[in-house]
Design a protein around this motif. Structure first.
Motif, PDB file in Angstrom:
ATOM      1  N   THR B 107      -3.112   3.711   4.327  1.00  8.66           N
ATOM      2  CA  THR B 107      -4.307   4.234   3.645  1.00  8.66           C
ATOM      3  C   THR B 107      -4.960   5.315   4.500  1.00  8.66           C
ATOM      4  O   THR B 107      -5.379   6.368   3.990  1.00  8.66           O
ATOM      5  CB  THR B 107      -5.308   3.080   3.363  1.00  8.66           C
ATOM      6  OG1 THR B 107      -4.624   2.089   2.618  1.00  8.66           O
ATOM      7  CG2 THR B 107      -6.530   3.551   2.587  1.00  8.66           C
ATOM      8  N   ARG B 110      -2.960   8.506   4.523  1.00 12.13           N
ATOM      9  CA  ARG B 110      -3.164   9.294   3.289  1.00 12.13           C
ATOM     10  C   ARG B 110      -4.545   9.950   3.294  1.00 12.13           C
ATOM     11  O   ARG B 110      -4.707  11.076   2.825  1.00 12.13           O
ATOM     12  CB  ARG B 110      -2.991   8.408   2.062  1.00 12.13           C
ATOM     13  CG  ARG B 110      -2.899   9.249   0.787  1.00 12.13           C
ATOM     14  CD  ARG B 110      -2.280   8.518  -0.343  1.00 12.13           C
ATOM     15  NE  ARG B 110      -3.202   7.504  -0.861  1.00 12.13           N
ATOM     16  CZ  ARG B 110      -2.982   6.826  -1.983  1.00 12.13           C
ATOM     17  NH1 ARG B 110      -1.885   7.036  -2.678  1.00 12.13           N
ATOM     18  NH2 ARG B 110      -3.833   5.927  -2.395  1.00 12.13           N
ATOM     19  N   ASP B 239       3.281   5.251  -0.545  1.00 10.04           N
ATOM     20  CA  ASP B 239       2.083   4.785  -1.244  1.00 10.04           C
ATOM     21  C   ASP B 239       1.579   3.518  -0.554  1.00 10.04           C
ATOM     22  O   ASP B 239       2.334   2.538  -0.428  1.00 10.04           O
ATOM     23  CB  ASP B 239       2.440   4.487  -2.713  1.00 10.04           C
ATOM     24  CG  ASP B 239       1.204   4.176  -3.544  1.00 10.04           C
ATOM     25  OD1 ASP B 239       0.137   3.898  -2.939  1.00 10.04           O
ATOM     26  OD2 ASP B 239       1.299   4.211  -4.779  1.00 10.04           O
ATOM     27  N   LYS B 241      -0.122   1.185  -1.539  1.00  8.82           N
ATOM     28  CA  LYS B 241      -0.052  -0.017  -2.396  1.00  8.82           C
ATOM     29  C   LYS B 241       1.267  -0.777  -2.221  1.00  8.82           C
ATOM     30  O   LYS B 241       1.338  -1.985  -2.443  1.00  8.82           O
ATOM     31  CB  LYS B 241      -0.204   0.393  -3.866  1.00  8.82           C
ATOM     32  CG  LYS B 241      -1.634   0.609  -4.286  1.00  8.82           C
ATOM     33  CD  LYS B 241      -1.690   0.977  -5.745  1.00  8.82           C
ATOM     34  CE  LYS B 241      -3.051   1.539  -6.110  1.00  8.82           C
ATOM     35  NZ  LYS B 241      -3.021   2.284  -7.356  1.00  8.82           N
ATOM     36  N   ASP B 242       2.306  -0.025  -1.823  1.00 10.99           N
ATOM     37  CA  ASP B 242       3.615  -0.675  -1.646  1.00 10.99           C
ATOM     38  C   ASP B 242       3.602  -1.705  -0.514  1.00 10.99           C
ATOM     39  O   ASP B 242       4.490  -2.553  -0.428  1.00 10.99           O
ATOM     40  CB  ASP B 242       4.700   0.380  -1.337  1.00 10.99           C
ATOM     41  CG  ASP B 242       4.897   1.325  -2.509  1.00 10.99           C
ATOM     42  OD1 ASP B 242       4.500   0.944  -3.629  1.00 10.99           O
ATOM     43  OD2 ASP B 242       5.424   2.439  -2.300  1.00 10.99           O
TER      44      ASP B 242
END
Lengths: 201, 454
Positions: B107, B110, B239, B241-242
């Protein structure tokens, strides 16, 4: 289809162990995992050749390293485990091969189809071979022999509970001075063939 | 006299054996602990009281061990430390299993749009902040793993980031009572709270942290910028979320972590001891994972618990108890007092540099455990404020470990993760960046201690 046979070759420096391994692999028609091939494979996993040359098959400096759980800061040890993992993986793939050094006799100790060989030699013969290969004086050859064998012993004994060169850790211990390189290969090949036949029976 | 000699011999042998690593370190401390109990207390001292005080089991059954009392037993096994570390281990394993750390790293990567220099600063801050509440081994293990993962995708050399993360994790850990094992030992042995550490070592660490970030930014920015400029087109970014394997388990583990932080920050007000908090958080994490991820996840957590470290602590405390009961540590305190001539500036300077120097080469946990009774004795004999000595010891022991690749557990883990992925960090490479930074931070800490406490 021939059954899998793996030959591990431990060797004293100057004993011709590497040459024996090379010729044996050639006559068995299998790959030889020695310094060159292992270095090439390691570069595919992010290791530079410089790192390999500096740290491969080198003993761990116990005073400069520390272990926490399964982690060690020793580059030599991390690299050794990478090599061990690669040898294990190759063995599990079913491939027959000959591997030089890297504690393979200990790494593959639990497999049944492994011929563990240790090659030694008389001092004068080893000295002569080193002088020829490296173009050095007998004194320098003796120094190189002492240093390399000490390194190999420390490396092996750090990971293995059986001492380097101790016959209990090998299936065959061969003195290359007795028969010479070619005939030592013949002798080992005869054992490999007997192992194949035994498996077929 | 015989008892003192025996205790010293056992302790020195224990240290040498730990350095040589011929046996697992918990075996070494447990055997040495047993030798102290039998030879020193039994044969040499004939003192069952010494055995009882060192084993210190009675303290667990006193109400103040759990609620309302900040002080742990004065000598022997520091059970509060053991209970707390065990609890935190369960919490951290649960968080790791739920994918919390991986998600957090991704996170943040990103959030800075995968630019490497901001990522360096970001990961340094995250490493420091997380290490304030979680053991630095876990912080570095997850951060270094993600850094290597990102370096493969973003095509940069992970070495600068891993070295900076290790340094900041050790530094962050010294800011709070639960960040680094020496602080837990110091805090529980001398009766300090989380807030005591935060408002004393925490403030000094905050100042040091600013210098550290600037230092590593100056060291590594050019190389990282260059690799970013050479980054190939068409990279598929991961990502975050993965990273989450189960949303419920993730939410539950994050909630337990937040609660743990809240309980630690307020434990002086609530009166809950760190032993209670550790046990409570472990129980809560177990229930949370059982309900959200099933019994297999709980089995995974407990099978991965580092019980060897807990046994190591038990043996260590007994071996140190041998030195304490025989009066050896009082002698050490007297020697330091003589060297310093009672001058508090010299005392602080000696303790901080000696602690830092020793921790750079030997494990700072046994060092801190040994030094706590020494500073207690120094405080009594020299009339110095125990708090000043405690903060000095804490900063020296925690920060000093940064200087070499074997100085602290986090260093070993970080350099090992890097080496396994083909990025070996030897002594030369590590010390080139971290040794000057350590000297800088110890120097700043010493100046802060002089200004604030003397």
């Amino acid at each position: 289809m021939k059954k899998q046979i793996i030959v591990t070759i431990g060797r004293e420096f100057g004993s011709g162990g590497h040459e024996i391994a090379r010729l044996l692999a050639e006559r068995m028609g299998v790959k030889l995992y020695d310094k060159e091939l292992l270095y090439e494979l390691a570069t595919h996993h992010g290791y530079s050749e410089e790192v390999m040359r500096r740290y491969d098959e080198r003993p761990v400096n116990v005073l400069a390293s520390r272990r926490v759980r399964d982690f060690s800061n020793s580059i030599e040890e991390n690299l050794a485990h990478k090599m061990f993992a690669f040898i294990r993986k190759t063995a599990e793939s079913g491939e027959s091969f000959v591997v030089v050094g890297r504690c393979a006799d200990y790494v593959l100790r639990e497999r049944g189809n492994v011929l563990r060989v240790f090659v030694r030699g008389e001092r004068k013969d080893k000295e002569k071979r080193i002088c020829e290969i490296y173009n050095v004086s007998p004194r320098k050859a003796l120094e190189m022999m002492k240093r390399s064998d000490k390194m190999r012993k420390l490396y092996h004994d750090y990971y293995s509970d059986i001492k380097w060169g101790d016959t209990r850790g090998y299936d065959i211990s061969i003195n290359s001075s007795l028969l010479g390189v070619e005939k030592s290969v013949d002798a080992l090949l005869a054992v490999v063939n007997l192992m194949q036949k035994q498996d077929e029976e | 006299m015989n008892a003192q000699v025996l205790a010293i011999v056992i302790f020195v042998v224990m240290f040498i054996m730990m350095v040589l690593e011929k046996f697992e370190r918990h075996h070494i401390t447990l055997v040495c602990g047993a030798l102290v109990l039998i030879l020193v207390f039994g044969f040499a001292m004939h003192s069952f009281t010494a055995v009882r005080q060192t084993l210190n089991v009675e303290s667990i059954f006193t109400p103040t061990f759990w609620v309302g009392g900040a002080d742990e037993g004065t000598s022997g096994i520091n059970w509060a430390t053991i209970f707390f570390i065990a609890g935190m281990m369960v919490m951290v394993e649960g968080m790791g299993k739920a994918g919390f750390f991986h998600w957090l790293c991704m996170t943040l990567a990103r959030a800075v749009h995968y630019h490497t220099v901001p990522l360096l600063v970001c990961f340094m801050i995250m490493s420091g902040v997380l290490a304030m509440f979680i053991d630095s081994i876990t912080v570095v293990l997850f951060l270094a793993t993600v850094t290597v993962e990102l370096s493969k995708i973003l095509k940069f050399n992970p070495l600068p980031m891993i070295v900076s993360e290790i340094f900041c994790a050790n530094l962050g850990g010294s800011a709070t009572m639960c960040g680094d094992p020496p602080n837990i030992i110091i805090g529980t042995s001398l009766g300090f709270t989380f807030f005591d550490f935060l408002t004393n070592t925490g403030v000094i660490v905050g100042i040091c942290f600013i210098f550290t970030v600037i230092y590593f930014w100056l060291c590594f920015r050019k190389g990282l910028k260059k690799s970013e400029a050479e980054r190939p087109e068409g990279i598929v970014y991961p990502d975050p979320k993965d990273s989450i394997k189960s949303k419920k388990a993730f939410a539950a583990s994050a909630a337990v972590f937040v609660l743990a932080v809240a309980l630690l920050v307020t434990h002086a007000q609530t009166g809950l001891s760190v032993a209670f908090i550790g046990l409570f958080i472990a129980a809560l994490m177990t229930v949370a994972m059982l309900l959200t991820a099933g019994p297999a996840a709980v089995k995974h957590i407990y099978s991965h618990l580092d019980y060897k470290t807990l046994l190591f602590f038990i043996g260590l405390f007994v071996a140190v108890g041998g030195l304490e009961q025989t009066g050896v540590l009082d002698l050490v305190a007297e020697i330091i007092a003589k060297i310093s001539g009672g001058n508090p500036y010299i005392v602080v300077a000696v303790i901080i540099w000696f602690s830092a120097g020793a921790s750079a080469f030997v494990d700072n946990i046994p060092f801190a455990a040994t030094m706590v009774p020494v500073i207690r004795a120094m405080s009594e004999t020299m009339g110095l404020d125990i708090r000043t000595l405690a903060w000095t010891l804490s900063l020296g022991a925690d920060v000093g470990g940064n200087a070499t690749p074997i100085g602290a557990s986090a260093n070993v883990v970080g350099t090992s993760v890097a080496a396994k992925e083909g990025h070996p960090i030897g002594w030369g490479k590590y010390c080139r960046y971290c040794a000057p930074a350590t000297v800088l931070v110890v120097l700043i800490s010493m100046i802060c201690l002089f200004v604030k406490y003397i």
